[in-house]
Design a protein around this motif. Structure first.
Motif, PDB file in Angstrom:
ATOM      1  N   LEU A  18      36.009  43.846  38.939  1.00 36.29           N
ATOM      2  CA  LEU A  18      34.903  44.763  39.202  1.00 36.29           C
ATOM      3  C   LEU A  18      33.568  44.129  38.839  1.00 36.29           C
ATOM      4  O   LEU A  18      32.570  44.297  39.546  1.00 36.29           O
ATOM      5  CB  LEU A  18      35.092  46.069  38.427  1.00 36.29           C
ATOM      6  CG  LEU A  18      36.172  47.017  38.924  1.00 36.29           C
ATOM      7  CD1 LEU A  18      36.352  48.180  37.947  1.00 36.29           C
ATOM      8  CD2 LEU A  18      35.846  47.532  40.304  1.00 36.29           C
ATOM      9  N   CYS A  19      33.549  43.390  37.745  1.00 40.24           N
ATOM     10  CA  CYS A  19      32.327  42.709  37.319  1.00 40.24           C
ATOM     11  C   CYS A  19      31.918  41.663  38.359  1.00 40.24           C
ATOM     12  O   CYS A  19      30.744  41.540  38.695  1.00 40.24           O
ATOM     13  CB  CYS A  19      32.530  42.064  35.952  1.00 40.24           C
ATOM     14  SG  CYS A  19      31.039  41.310  35.276  1.00 40.24           S
ATOM     15  N   GLY A  20      32.875  40.918  38.887  1.00 44.54           N
ATOM     16  CA  GLY A  20      32.579  39.921  39.914  1.00 44.54           C
ATOM     17  C   GLY A  20      32.020  40.551  41.183  1.00 44.54           C
ATOM     18  O   GLY A  20      31.042  40.056  41.757  1.00 44.54           O
ATOM     19  N   VAL A  21      32.628  41.641  41.626  1.00 48.72           N
ATOM     20  CA  VAL A  21      32.134  42.340  42.819  1.00 48.72           C
ATOM     21  C   VAL A  21      30.730  42.883  42.553  1.00 48.72           C
ATOM     22  O   VAL A  21      29.836  42.819  43.411  1.00 48.72           O
ATOM     23  CB  VAL A  21      33.100  43.474  43.225  1.00 48.72           C
ATOM     24  CG1 VAL A  21      32.507  44.351  44.315  1.00 48.72           C
ATOM     25  CG2 VAL A  21      34.425  42.898  43.668  1.00 48.72           C
ATOM     26  N   ASP A  22      30.520  43.382  41.356  1.00 50.69           N
ATOM     27  CA  ASP A  22      29.212  43.906  40.976  1.00 50.69           C
ATOM     28  C   ASP A  22      28.146  42.810  41.020  1.00 50.69           C
ATOM     29  O   ASP A  22      27.040  43.021  41.516  1.00 50.69           O
ATOM     30  CB  ASP A  22      29.306  44.520  39.582  1.00 50.69           C
ATOM     31  CG  ASP A  22      28.154  45.431  39.273  1.00 50.69           C
ATOM     32  OD1 ASP A  22      27.394  45.763  40.198  1.00 50.69           O
ATOM     33  OD2 ASP A  22      28.006  45.809  38.104  1.00 50.69           O
ATOM     34  N   LEU A  23      28.484  41.637  40.513  1.00 50.96           N
ATOM     35  CA  LEU A  23      27.526  40.532  40.543  1.00 50.96           C
ATOM     36  C   LEU A  23      27.224  40.086  41.971  1.00 50.96           C
ATOM     37  O   LEU A  23      26.084  39.734  42.289  1.00 50.96           O
ATOM     38  CB  LEU A  23      28.039  39.356  39.716  1.00 50.96           C
ATOM     39  CG  LEU A  23      28.027  39.569  38.204  1.00 50.96           C
ATOM     40  CD1 LEU A  23      28.693  38.403  37.497  1.00 50.96           C
ATOM     41  CD2 LEU A  23      26.620  39.769  37.679  1.00 50.96           C
ATOM     42  N   LEU A  24      28.225  40.104  42.835  1.00 48.10           N
ATOM     43  CA  LEU A  24      27.984  39.760  44.237  1.00 48.10           C
ATOM     44  C   LEU A  24      27.065  40.785  44.906  1.00 48.10           C
ATOM     45  O   LEU A  24      26.175  40.418  45.676  1.00 48.10           O
ATOM     46  CB  LEU A  24      29.303  39.661  44.996  1.00 48.10           C
ATOM     47  CG  LEU A  24      30.163  38.443  44.685  1.00 48.10           C
ATOM     48  CD1 LEU A  24      31.510  38.551  45.385  1.00 48.10           C
ATOM     49  CD2 LEU A  24      29.445  37.169  45.089  1.00 48.10           C
ATOM     50  N   CYS A  25      27.286  42.056  44.618  1.00 55.68           N
ATOM     51  CA  CYS A  25      26.409  43.096  45.167  1.00 55.68           C
ATOM     52  C   CYS A  25      24.990  42.939  44.645  1.00 55.68           C
ATOM     53  O   CYS A  25      24.018  43.087  45.390  1.00 55.68           O
ATOM     54  CB  CYS A  25      26.938  44.484  44.824  1.00 55.68           C
ATOM     55  SG  CYS A  25      28.421  44.936  45.706  1.00 55.68           S
ATOM     56  N   MET A  26      24.870  42.624  43.360  1.00 56.48           N
ATOM     57  CA  MET A  26      23.553  42.433  42.777  1.00 56.48           C
ATOM     58  C   MET A  26      22.866  41.217  43.397  1.00 56.48           C
ATOM     59  O   MET A  26      21.686  41.258  43.725  1.00 56.48           O
ATOM     60  CB  MET A  26      23.647  42.266  41.260  1.00 56.48           C
ATOM     61  CG  MET A  26      22.291  42.204  40.586  1.00 56.48           C
ATOM     62  SD  MET A  26      22.385  41.865  38.843  1.00 56.48           S
ATOM     63  CE  MET A  26      22.847  40.160  38.859  1.00 56.48           C
ATOM     64  N   VAL A  96      27.384  35.779  33.516  1.00 51.63           N
ATOM     65  CA  VAL A  96      27.127  37.220  33.648  1.00 51.63           C
ATOM     66  C   VAL A  96      25.860  37.593  32.891  1.00 51.63           C
ATOM     67  O   VAL A  96      25.009  38.322  33.409  1.00 51.63           O
ATOM     68  CB  VAL A  96      28.330  38.050  33.140  1.00 51.63           C
ATOM     69  CG1 VAL A  96      27.972  39.521  33.025  1.00 51.63           C
ATOM     70  CG2 VAL A  96      29.519  37.871  34.051  1.00 51.63           C
ATOM     71  N   ILE A  97      25.713  37.082  31.683  1.00 52.19           N
ATOM     72  CA  ILE A  97      24.531  37.403  30.878  1.00 52.19           C
ATOM     73  C   ILE A  97      23.268  36.893  31.560  1.00 52.19           C
ATOM     74  O   ILE A  97      22.264  37.605  31.654  1.00 52.19           O
ATOM     75  CB  ILE A  97      24.681  36.839  29.455  1.00 52.19           C
ATOM     76  CG1 ILE A  97      25.774  37.602  28.714  1.00 52.19           C
ATOM     77  CG2 ILE A  97      23.366  36.911  28.691  1.00 52.19           C
ATOM     78  CD1 ILE A  97      26.202  36.972  27.407  1.00 52.19           C
ATOM     79  N   CYS A  98      23.301  35.655  32.056  1.00 52.59           N
ATOM     80  CA  CYS A  98      22.122  35.085  32.721  1.00 52.59           C
ATOM     81  C   CYS A  98      21.775  35.829  34.010  1.00 52.59           C
ATOM     82  O   CYS A  98      20.602  36.130  34.262  1.00 52.59           O
ATOM     83  CB  CYS A  98      22.348  33.609  33.007  1.00 52.59           C
ATOM     84  SG  CYS A  98      22.386  32.595  31.523  1.00 52.59           S
ATOM     85  N   LEU A  99      22.776  36.119  34.830  1.00 49.95           N
ATOM     86  CA  LEU A  99      22.515  36.844  36.077  1.00 49.95           C
ATOM     87  C   LEU A  99      22.012  38.261  35.808  1.00 49.95           C
ATOM     88  O   LEU A  99      21.130  38.758  36.518  1.00 49.95           O
ATOM     89  CB  LEU A  99      23.761  36.878  36.944  1.00 49.95           C
ATOM     90  CG  LEU A  99      24.091  35.577  37.667  1.00 49.95           C
ATOM     91  CD1 LEU A  99      25.456  35.674  38.340  1.00 49.95           C
ATOM     92  CD2 LEU A  99      23.025  35.244  38.689  1.00 49.95           C
ATOM     93  N   ILE A 155      18.933  46.615  39.361  1.00 48.20           N
ATOM     94  CA  ILE A 155      18.997  47.071  37.969  1.00 48.20           C
ATOM     95  C   ILE A 155      20.305  47.803  37.705  1.00 48.20           C
ATOM     96  O   ILE A 155      20.935  47.616  36.664  1.00 48.20           O
ATOM     97  CB  ILE A 155      17.772  47.944  37.625  1.00 48.20           C
ATOM     98  CG1 ILE A 155      16.532  47.041  37.562  1.00 48.20           C
ATOM     99  CG2 ILE A 155      17.958  48.673  36.313  1.00 48.20           C
ATOM    100  CD1 ILE A 155      15.245  47.774  37.354  1.00 48.20           C
ATOM    101  N   SER A 156      20.744  48.632  38.648  1.00 46.97           N
ATOM    102  CA  SER A 156      22.045  49.307  38.497  1.00 46.97           C
ATOM    103  C   SER A 156      23.172  48.287  38.398  1.00 46.97           C
ATOM    104  O   SER A 156      24.071  48.420  37.565  1.00 46.97           O
ATOM    105  CB  SER A 156      22.311  50.234  39.681  1.00 46.97           C
ATOM    106  OG  SER A 156      21.393  51.271  39.719  1.00 46.97           O
ATOM    107  N   GLY A 157      23.125  47.261  39.251  1.00 43.71           N
ATOM    108  CA  GLY A 157      24.154  46.224  39.234  1.00 43.71           C
ATOM    109  C   GLY A 157      24.151  45.422  37.950  1.00 43.71           C
ATOM    110  O   GLY A 157      25.208  45.102  37.401  1.00 43.71           O
ATOM    111  N   ALA A 158      22.977  45.092  37.458  1.00 37.44           N
ATOM    112  CA  ALA A 158      22.890  44.313  36.217  1.00 37.44           C
ATOM    113  C   ALA A 158      23.412  45.127  35.033  1.00 37.44           C
ATOM    114  O   ALA A 158      24.127  44.596  34.171  1.00 37.44           O
ATOM    115  CB  ALA A 158      21.446  43.882  35.970  1.00 37.44           C
ATOM    116  N   THR A 159      23.082  46.402  35.003  1.00 33.25           N
ATOM    117  CA  THR A 159      23.546  47.256  33.900  1.00 33.25           C
ATOM    118  C   THR A 159      25.068  47.370  33.905  1.00 33.25           C
ATOM    119  O   THR A 159      25.715  47.183  32.871  1.00 33.25           O
ATOM    120  CB  THR A 159      22.914  48.655  34.019  1.00 33.25           C
ATOM    121  OG1 THR A 159      21.499  48.531  34.025  1.00 33.25           O
ATOM    122  CG2 THR A 159      23.344  49.549  32.877  1.00 33.25           C
TER     123      THR A 159
END
Length: 189
Positions: A18-26, A96-99, A155-159
């Motif tokens: 889920l985190c990976g998909v979230d980062l791709l969306c972001m 993840v932290i940097c992105l 911002i939603s994706g980063a959070t």
């Protein structure tokens, strides 16, 4: 990571995925033009971060990982545990932290609650300097609307990426603490 078994393994990979998909969306919000990831997906990932974090916290308290990694008597244990993680996992958490930091930094200045209707694109804010206070409508151009919308999604994706990454770390720590209690792996150093 050999202590990651059963339900812990499933939960860890689910949350990490889920985190990976979230980062791709972001990351898709940095592309020019309209946003490419559907809004419902970004909002759904944001909402999924809260149950994932809740389950990870419960796992942390039940396994004893929270007690082993926090508190004044355990100073330094968290740092030693992070140093024991595999290099790929350290790189992934650092990415993840940097992105997420980049997402917050690039989205913070332009994020408005942009809306569109038949009359055009706009956002509203509450003017507290006026007497009496009232809502003010600010018209936006179409490109400005999409930039504001992408900044809000960023911002939603980063959070949610930060919440999901923390959840996966807590699940991993819980698996290690549980394995240490049963004698199949050593306790945190």
């Amino acid at each position: 990571m050999e202590e990651l078994r059963g339900g812990y393994r499933v939960l860890f990979w689910l949350v990490a995925g889920l985190c990976g998909v979230d980062l791709l969306c972001m990351a898709s919000t940095w592309l020019p033009g309209e946003y490419t990831a559907p809004q419902w997906l970004v909002r759904g990932l944001f909402l999924s971060a809260f149950p994932a974090l809740s389950v990870a916290l419960v796992c942390g308290f039940i396994s004893g990982a929270a007690a082993q990694l926090t508190g004044s008597r355990n100073a330094g244990r968290l740092g030693r545990y992070v140093r024991l993680l595999p290099r790929a996992l350290k790189v992934a958490y650092a990415a993840v932290i940097c992105l997420a930091a980049l997402g917050f930094a690039t989205g913070a200045g332009t994020a408005e609650d942009a809306k569109a209707d038949a009359s055009g694109y706009y956002y509203t804010y509450w003017d507290k300097t006026a007497d009496p206070q009232h809502s003010v409508r600010v018209e936006l151009t179409e490109p400005a609307y999409y930039e504001a919308l992408k900044a809000d999604l960023r911002i939603s994706g980063a959070t949610s990426a930060v919440f999901l990454a923390f959840s996966s770390f807590l699940v991993l720590a819980s698996a290690s603490a549980s394995a240490g209690r049963t004698g199949t792996a050593p306790e945190f150093p």
